[in-house]
Design a protein around this motif. Structure first.
Motif, mmCIF file in Angstrom:
data_model
loop_
_atom_site.group_PDB
_atom_site.id
_atom_site.type_symbol
_atom_site.label_atom_id
_atom_site.label_comp_id
_atom_site.label_asym_id
_atom_site.label_seq_id
_atom_site.Cartn_x
_atom_site.Cartn_y
_atom_site.Cartn_z
ATOM 1 N N VAL A 1 0.843 -1.201 0.000
ATOM 2 C CA VAL A 1 0.000 0.000 0.000
ATOM 3 C C VAL A 1 0.876 1.249 0.000
ATOM 4 C CG1 VAL A 1 -1.662 1.353 1.351
ATOM 5 C CG2 VAL A 1 -1.968 -1.113 1.097
ATOM 6 N N ARG B 1 3.613 0.652 -3.489
ATOM 7 C CA ARG B 1 2.943 0.386 -4.760
ATOM 8 C C ARG B 1 3.826 -0.402 -5.735
ATOM 9 N NH1 ARG B 1 -1.589 4.018 -4.559
ATOM 10 N NH2 ARG B 1 -1.835 4.353 -2.316
ATOM 11 N N ARG B 2 4.926 -0.998 -5.251
ATOM 12 C CA ARG B 2 5.802 -1.817 -6.099
ATOM 13 C C ARG B 2 6.318 -3.005 -5.290
ATOM 14 N NH1 ARG B 2 7.093 0.633 -10.863
ATOM 15 N NH2 ARG B 2 6.684 2.880 -10.994
ATOM 16 N N PHE C 1 -4.546 -5.462 -5.541
ATOM 17 C CA PHE C 1 -3.674 -4.533 -6.267
ATOM 18 C C PHE C 1 -3.735 -4.839 -7.763
ATOM 19 C CE2 PHE C 1 -1.974 -5.000 -2.012
ATOM 20 C CZ PHE C 1 -1.782 -3.679 -1.615
ATOM 21 N N GLU D 1 -1.864 -0.421 -8.222
ATOM 22 C CA GLU D 1 -2.953 0.443 -7.755
ATOM 23 C C GLU D 1 -3.859 -0.353 -6.815
ATOM 24 O OE1 GLU D 1 -6.968 2.531 -9.521
ATOM 25 O OE2 GLU D 1 -5.199 2.353 -10.815
ATOM 26 N N PRO D 2 -3.997 0.079 -5.540
ATOM 27 C CA PRO D 2 -4.859 -0.652 -4.611
ATOM 28 C C PRO D 2 -6.320 -0.618 -5.064
ATOM 29 C CG PRO D 2 -3.433 0.900 -3.452
ATOM 30 C CD PRO D 2 -3.343 1.222 -4.907
ATOM 31 N N GLU E 1 1.382 6.742 4.406
ATOM 32 C CA GLU E 1 2.610 6.981 3.657
ATOM 33 C C GLU E 1 3.600 7.819 4.468
ATOM 34 O OE1 GLU E 1 0.540 6.969 -0.792
ATOM 35 O OE2 GLU E 1 1.242 8.840 0.104
#
Length: 323
Positions: A24, A27-28, A59, A67-68, A152
């Motif tokens: 989350v 994203r990778r 994802f 992308e969640p 984040e």
């Protein structure tokens, strides 16, 4: 009584929770693997288990990363809470020890907040938390709130004029006041500035969007003050440099002006009207309200701000501004 599905719970372990949280955030899969010390194939395997467990893709692969899904965003705060509660349970009786932590702290704020505090916070880390790391991001307003909600960042410092979600917890830091800066050898401004000089001078404003208005426009309009904006720049230090080499002026945070006035040969001038002040706060997610590590980070931020204020020589023209 709510039915407990023991079989599903047995399939949910700590590794799954940690991988989900990092995906989350990052994203990778490569970035998540690096942060967790796992191989990319192991992270991909865990993602497969997560998809089976939650019966959702979670994802979706896009050109810029993962992308969640809506389901992933819905459960993300609950996963974060599970991890925090697990950590708190294991730390009962131990507390937070900055000397032994390997935690990475994530702090966001306006560029001038980071400029004033980053070096001092890092010195605290060097002395008290030598194994910890900290990242700084330039985020303000809605962007900072969004980054907090997605976990984040750990802490957002700044001015927040919008309503704050109940999921966030605020620590008051200080009151920010403003002043005017002009170059020392300005042909028309010497030691003070009146309203006519303020409104007729060219103004440099700071806005990341590139527009010719900033957050200071509204209070000026309420005061009936009109200024002539000649340039907008994305960072305060750029504005300071521009003002030091032109006949333009800028309305800037007082603490930052005190920091750079001597080195850039700037005058610090009292505003020719009552501009007021605003509160600068530190925001954290409510789940982190009982996190002693974040409590410790807030004390380091407060100490850095206090040191930044006390270490600068008072400017000669500030008697009307400072109490």
């Amino acid at each position: 009584m709510t039915h407990i599905d023991r079989n599903r719970i047995k399939r949910l372990d700590g590794t799954l929770l940690l991988v989900f949280r990092e995906l989350v955030r990052c994203r990778r899969t490569t970035a998540a693997a690096e942060r967790l010390g796992l191989s990319q194939s192991a992270v991909s395997h865990v993602l497969g288990r997560l998809r089976q467990l939650f019966e959702d893709p979670l994802f979706i692969r896009r050109p810029n990363g993962l992308e969640p899904t809506r389901r992933a965003l819905e459960i993300a705060p609950m996963i974060d809470d599970l991890i925090l509660r697990a950590q708190e349970t294991m730390d009962i009786g131990r507390g937070f020890d900055p000397a032994t932590t390997y935690r990475q702290f994530r702090l966001a704020g306006a560029d001038f907040d980071c400029t004033l505090t980053a070096a001092r916070i890092l010195r605290s880390f060097e002395c008290e938390a030598p194994h910890a790391r900290i990242s700084f991001r330039m985020l303000m307003g809605e962007e900072a709130l969004g980054a907090l909600s997605l976990d984040e960042i750990d802490l957002a410092i700044g001015r927040f004029d919008c309503p704050l979600p109940e999921a966030l917890y605020a620590d008051a830091l200080y009151e920010e006041r403003y002043c005017v800066i002009a170059r020392q050898r300005h042909p028309r401004i010497r030691g003070e500035i009146d309203l006519d000089a303020y409104t007729s001078a060219g103004h440099v404003i700071v806005t990341a969007s590139g527009t010719m208005t900033d957050v200071g426009e509204r209070p000026l309009q309420q005061l009936g003050v009109t200024r002539r904006v000649v340039a907008s720049v994305p960072r305060f230090l750029i504005a300071f440099t521009v003002v030091s080499q032109t006949d333009s002026i800028a309305t800037v945070p007082l603490r930052l002006a005190r920091r750079y006035a001597d080195s850039l040969r700037l005058q610090i001038l009292t505003l020719p009207f009552e501009y007021g002040s605003h509160s600068v706060i530190a925001l954290r997610r409510a789940q982190a309200g009982s996190d002693p590590a974040i409590d410790w980070l807030v004390t380091k931020v407060r100490a850095a701000i206090r040191t930044a204020h006390e270490s600068e020589e008072p400017a000669r023209v500030l008697e009307k501004i400072l109490p």
